[in-house]
Design a protein around this motif. Structure first.
Motif, mmCIF file in Angstrom:
data_model
loop_
_atom_site.group_PDB
_atom_site.id
_atom_site.type_symbol
_atom_site.label_atom_id
_atom_site.label_comp_id
_atom_site.label_asym_id
_atom_site.label_seq_id
_atom_site.Cartn_x
_atom_site.Cartn_y
_atom_site.Cartn_z
ATOM 1 N N MET A 90 -8.873 129.034 93.686
ATOM 2 C CA MET A 90 -8.594 128.032 94.716
ATOM 3 C C MET A 90 -9.788 127.107 94.975
ATOM 4 O O MET A 90 -9.638 126.058 95.595
ATOM 5 C CB MET A 90 -8.169 128.717 96.010
ATOM 6 N N LEU A 91 -10.976 127.486 94.497
ATOM 7 C CA LEU A 91 -12.156 126.645 94.693
ATOM 8 C C LEU A 91 -12.255 125.526 93.666
ATOM 9 O O LEU A 91 -13.027 124.580 93.853
ATOM 10 C CB LEU A 91 -13.426 127.492 94.637
ATOM 11 N N THR A 92 -11.511 125.634 92.573
ATOM 12 C CA THR A 92 -11.639 124.663 91.480
ATOM 13 C C THR A 92 -11.484 123.222 91.935
ATOM 14 O O THR A 92 -12.317 122.371 91.596
ATOM 15 C CB THR A 92 -10.634 124.989 90.362
ATOM 16 N N PRO A 93 -10.453 122.861 92.710
ATOM 17 C CA PRO A 93 -10.324 121.459 93.138
ATOM 18 C C PRO A 93 -11.513 120.980 93.960
ATOM 19 O O PRO A 93 -11.972 119.840 93.798
ATOM 20 C CB PRO A 93 -9.036 121.457 93.965
ATOM 21 N N LEU A 94 -12.033 121.831 94.845
ATOM 22 C CA LEU A 94 -13.178 121.434 95.665
ATOM 23 C C LEU A 94 -14.426 121.240 94.825
ATOM 24 O O LEU A 94 -15.234 120.343 95.086
ATOM 25 C CB LEU A 94 -13.430 122.477 96.755
ATOM 26 N N ILE A 95 -14.606 122.104 93.814
ATOM 27 C CA ILE A 95 -15.778 121.974 92.943
ATOM 28 C C ILE A 95 -15.704 120.677 92.146
ATOM 29 O O ILE A 95 -16.690 119.932 92.035
ATOM 30 C CB ILE A 95 -15.883 123.192 92.003
ATOM 31 N N ARG A 96 -14.530 120.371 91.589
ATOM 32 C CA ARG A 96 -14.360 119.119 90.831
ATOM 33 C C ARG A 96 -14.615 117.906 91.740
ATOM 34 O O ARG A 96 -15.278 116.948 91.350
ATOM 35 C CB ARG A 96 -12.953 119.048 90.239
ATOM 36 N N GLN A 97 -14.093 117.972 92.958
ATOM 37 C CA GLN A 97 -14.273 116.865 93.893
ATOM 38 C C GLN A 97 -15.750 116.699 94.244
ATOM 39 O O GLN A 97 -16.256 115.569 94.310
ATOM 40 C CB GLN A 97 -13.451 117.135 95.148
ATOM 41 N N HIS A 98 -16.446 117.817 94.464
ATOM 42 C CA HIS A 98 -17.862 117.744 94.819
ATOM 43 C C HIS A 98 -18.678 117.129 93.676
ATOM 44 O O HIS A 98 -19.549 116.283 93.912
ATOM 45 C CB HIS A 98 -18.401 119.139 95.151
ATOM 46 N N ILE A 99 -18.412 117.564 92.443
ATOM 47 C CA ILE A 99 -19.141 117.031 91.289
ATOM 48 C C ILE A 99 -18.930 115.524 91.170
ATOM 49 O O ILE A 99 -19.867 114.768 90.901
ATOM 50 C CB ILE A 99 -18.699 117.756 90.006
ATOM 51 N N ALA A 100 -17.717 115.089 91.408
ATOM 52 C CA ALA A 100 -17.396 113.669 91.268
ATOM 53 C C ALA A 100 -18.005 112.819 92.382
ATOM 54 O O ALA A 100 -18.258 111.619 92.192
ATOM 55 C CB ALA A 100 -15.884 113.481 91.251
ATOM 56 N N MET A 101 -18.278 113.423 93.546
ATOM 57 C CA MET A 101 -18.769 112.656 94.696
ATOM 58 C C MET A 101 -20.289 112.740 94.863
ATOM 59 O O MET A 101 -20.832 112.196 95.834
ATOM 60 C CB MET A 101 -18.086 113.161 95.974
ATOM 61 N N ARG A 102 -20.981 113.353 93.931
ATOM 62 C CA ARG A 102 -22.443 113.438 94.059
ATOM 63 C C ARG A 102 -23.063 112.036 94.027
ATOM 64 O O ARG A 102 -22.613 111.159 93.284
ATOM 65 C CB ARG A 102 -23.033 114.291 92.931
ATOM 66 N N ALA A 103 -24.125 111.867 94.795
ATOM 67 C CA ALA A 103 -24.745 110.542 94.908
ATOM 68 C C ALA A 103 -25.312 110.068 93.586
ATOM 69 O O ALA A 103 -25.152 108.899 93.202
ATOM 70 C CB ALA A 103 -25.837 110.582 95.976
ATOM 71 N N ASP A 104 -25.975 110.958 92.848
ATOM 72 C CA ASP A 104 -26.584 110.602 91.561
ATOM 73 C C ASP A 104 -25.831 111.337 90.452
ATOM 74 O O ASP A 104 -26.075 112.520 90.209
ATOM 75 C CB ASP A 104 -28.066 110.978 91.561
ATOM 76 N N GLN A 105 -24.939 110.636 89.796
ATOM 77 C CA GLN A 105 -24.124 111.261 88.758
ATOM 78 C C GLN A 105 -24.937 111.610 87.513
ATOM 79 O O GLN A 105 -24.506 112.426 86.702
ATOM 80 C CB GLN A 105 -22.964 110.342 88.382
ATOM 81 N N SER A 106 -26.108 111.009 87.349
ATOM 82 C CA SER A 106 -26.942 111.321 86.190
ATOM 83 C C SER A 106 -27.769 112.592 86.403
ATOM 84 O O SER A 106 -28.346 113.128 85.460
ATOM 85 C CB SER A 106 -27.886 110.152 85.887
ATOM 86 N N SER A 107 -27.819 113.055 87.642
ATOM 87 C CA SER A 107 -28.595 114.255 87.960
ATOM 88 C C SER A 107 -27.822 115.508 87.561
ATOM 89 O O SER A 107 -26.606 115.570 87.705
ATOM 90 C CB SER A 107 -28.910 114.305 89.458
ATOM 91 N N PRO A 108 -28.521 116.535 87.088
ATOM 92 C CA PRO A 108 -27.827 117.780 86.714
ATOM 93 C C PRO A 108 -27.518 118.670 87.912
ATOM 94 O O PRO A 108 -26.746 119.623 87.786
ATOM 95 C CB PRO A 108 -28.825 118.464 85.779
#
Length: 449
Positions: free
Chosen positions: A289-307
């Motif tokens: 059930m955490l998968t959608p939240l994790i995907r959303q969090h990754i997509a909304m990070r301020a610096d997408q180039s950061s690991p």
């Protein structure tokens, strides 16, 4: 390499022997004599014959005084040890202890662990620093032990452990002199126990509290509370060190392999360091059930180039102090003022085991190799769960025993026998009587539930 005895006319005490190399040249001069106490050989090596002869002459004077009963003869090694102990200060030995201290696995201390070690030893140096080692007696340590300790109830047991270890070092040959500096450890008092942590009285979070924490946290790091509570019971430094590559959303796993630190000296910019121990490196299972939240969090990070999964406003990595401050503010709104980020680790461990997880699974999940630590520090008793377990246990035994049902006055379907008799009497009762019987049946059923 051989030895050649050197004769000297009129010698009555000991011998001076030349140790020669294969080519015949002298490599060292050995001065020898027999102990006046037990007859064992006593010897020293010197680079030249003159020093060997001088040492042997001085030793002969000491032996003569011993024979005359004027002065007790002491072995040269013991004399050297006592001489060293009279000159070495606690400061010198304590500094050497800090420099050479290692973890049980032989690795060096880093970051906060090294800072805490230095802080503990500094407390001791303020008391014993300029004292010579042979001046630190059991009485001196006892006066400190039973005196006031402004450093705090948690620091005092640690400083006792440090002091005992430092003085034990003086009683061994590990200092590098080839001999112990003290005959015995002057720290003979018991190590005081650690006080009971206040966190032990904090229960695991409920679902409502966890939801309130999540909603009260800033959007860019709120996912951390769900990951810590549901996936691995991570330490706060482990959470801040998570990278996008640590997540495998196809296999529903999360790797924990780093913790945030500021380098070996605990200064400088934040960086990825090792986890607390070898067992702390682990792969944790993610709830689907955490998968959608994790995907959303990754997509909304301020610096997408950061690991990094969690990024700071002023730094590439979210500082643990920042996350801790956010959690502290959110817990007030969530109605769990005593909770800390560590309570998420307790919540994960306790609920994992209450929902069927084994002790081994709990140890692997939170990355701790000691069963005692897991049970003592990270599990709690939840009264409601305990009540449910007790009721299920009793009900299972009653359902299997007609004798227990008879003793408890119950039917096989689990209802009180008084309710069955009440139902049977309703046919003969009037309206008012039926109402009384209904109330009695409800009372019995409520009591049974």
């Amino acid at each position: 390499m051989g030895e050649t005895r050197s004769h000297k006319s009129g010698r009555k005490f000991g011998a001076v022997i030349a140790r020669k190399r294969d080519d015949g040249s002298v490599s060292a001069w050995l001065a020898r004599y027999s102990s006046p106490v037990d007859g064992r050989r006593v010897q020293r090596s010197f680079p030249d014959r003159i020093r060997a002869e001088a040492w042997l002459y001085d030793e002969s004077m000491l032996v003569e005084l011993h024979k005359r009963g004027k002065q007790q003869w002491v072995h040269p090694t013991e004399r050297d040890r006592r001489r060293c102990a009279t000159t070495m200060t606690f400061n010198e030995l304590a500094d050497w202890y800090v420099q050479t201290h290692r973890k049980p696995d032989g690795t060096t201390l880093r970051g906060a662990a090294k800072r805490n070690l230095r802080t503990d030893v500094d407390h001791l140096k303020q008391v014993f620093g300029p004292m010579k080692l042979n001046q630190i007696t059991p009485d001196v340590i006892s006066a400190w032990y039973f005196g006031p300790h402004d450093e705090g109830v948690w620091v005092f047991p640690r400083t006792c452990q440090r002091l005992k270890a430092i003085m034990a070092l003086a009683c061994s040959d590990k200092f590098g002199t080839g001999m112990p500096l003290l005959d015995s450890n002057p720290f003979v008092l018991p190590i005081p126990p650690d006080p009971e942590p206040k966190s032990w009285s904090v229960p695991p979070l409920t679902g409502g509290q966890l939801a309130a924490l999540y909603e009260s946290m800033p959007e860019y790091d709120r996912l951390s509370v769900l990951l810590a509570a549901w996936a691995g019971g991570m330490r706060i430094g482990e959470v801040c060190a998570l990278t996008v590559d640590d997540f495998d959303l196809e296999k529903l796993t999360m790797s924990v392999s780093h913790s945030v630190c500021r380098g070996d000296t605990d200064t400088g910019p934040l960086t990825l360091g090792p986890v607390k121990s070898h067992h702390s490196r682990r792969v944790c299972v993610l709830p689907s059930m955490l998968t959608p939240l994790i995907r959303q969090h990754i997509a909304m990070r301020a610096d997408q180039s950061s690991p990094y999964m969690f990024q700071g406003r002023q730094s590439p990595i979210l500082p643990p102090t920042t996350l801790s401050n956010h959690f502290r503010q959110a817990r007030e709104l969530a109605g769990c003022e005593q909770a800390t980020f560590r309570t998420l680790r307790v919540t994960h461990t306790t609920l994992l085991m209450q929902n069927g997880g084994t002790v081994r699974e709990a140890m692997d999940s939170i990355g701790d190799s000691t069963q005692e630590v897991v049970m003592r520090h990270y599990t709690r008793t939840v009264p409601e769960h305990q009540r449910q377990v007790v009721n299920r246990m009793a009900e299972s035994m009653v359902s299997d025993s007609s004798d227990l049902q008879r003793v408890l006055g119950m039917r096989r379907d689990g209802r009180p026998e008084s309710a069955r008799l009440a139902y049977a009497g309703m046919e003969e009762a009037g309206v008012g009587g039926k109402l009384d019987l209904i109330l009695a049946i409800l009372g019995d059923l409520v009591a049974h539930e």
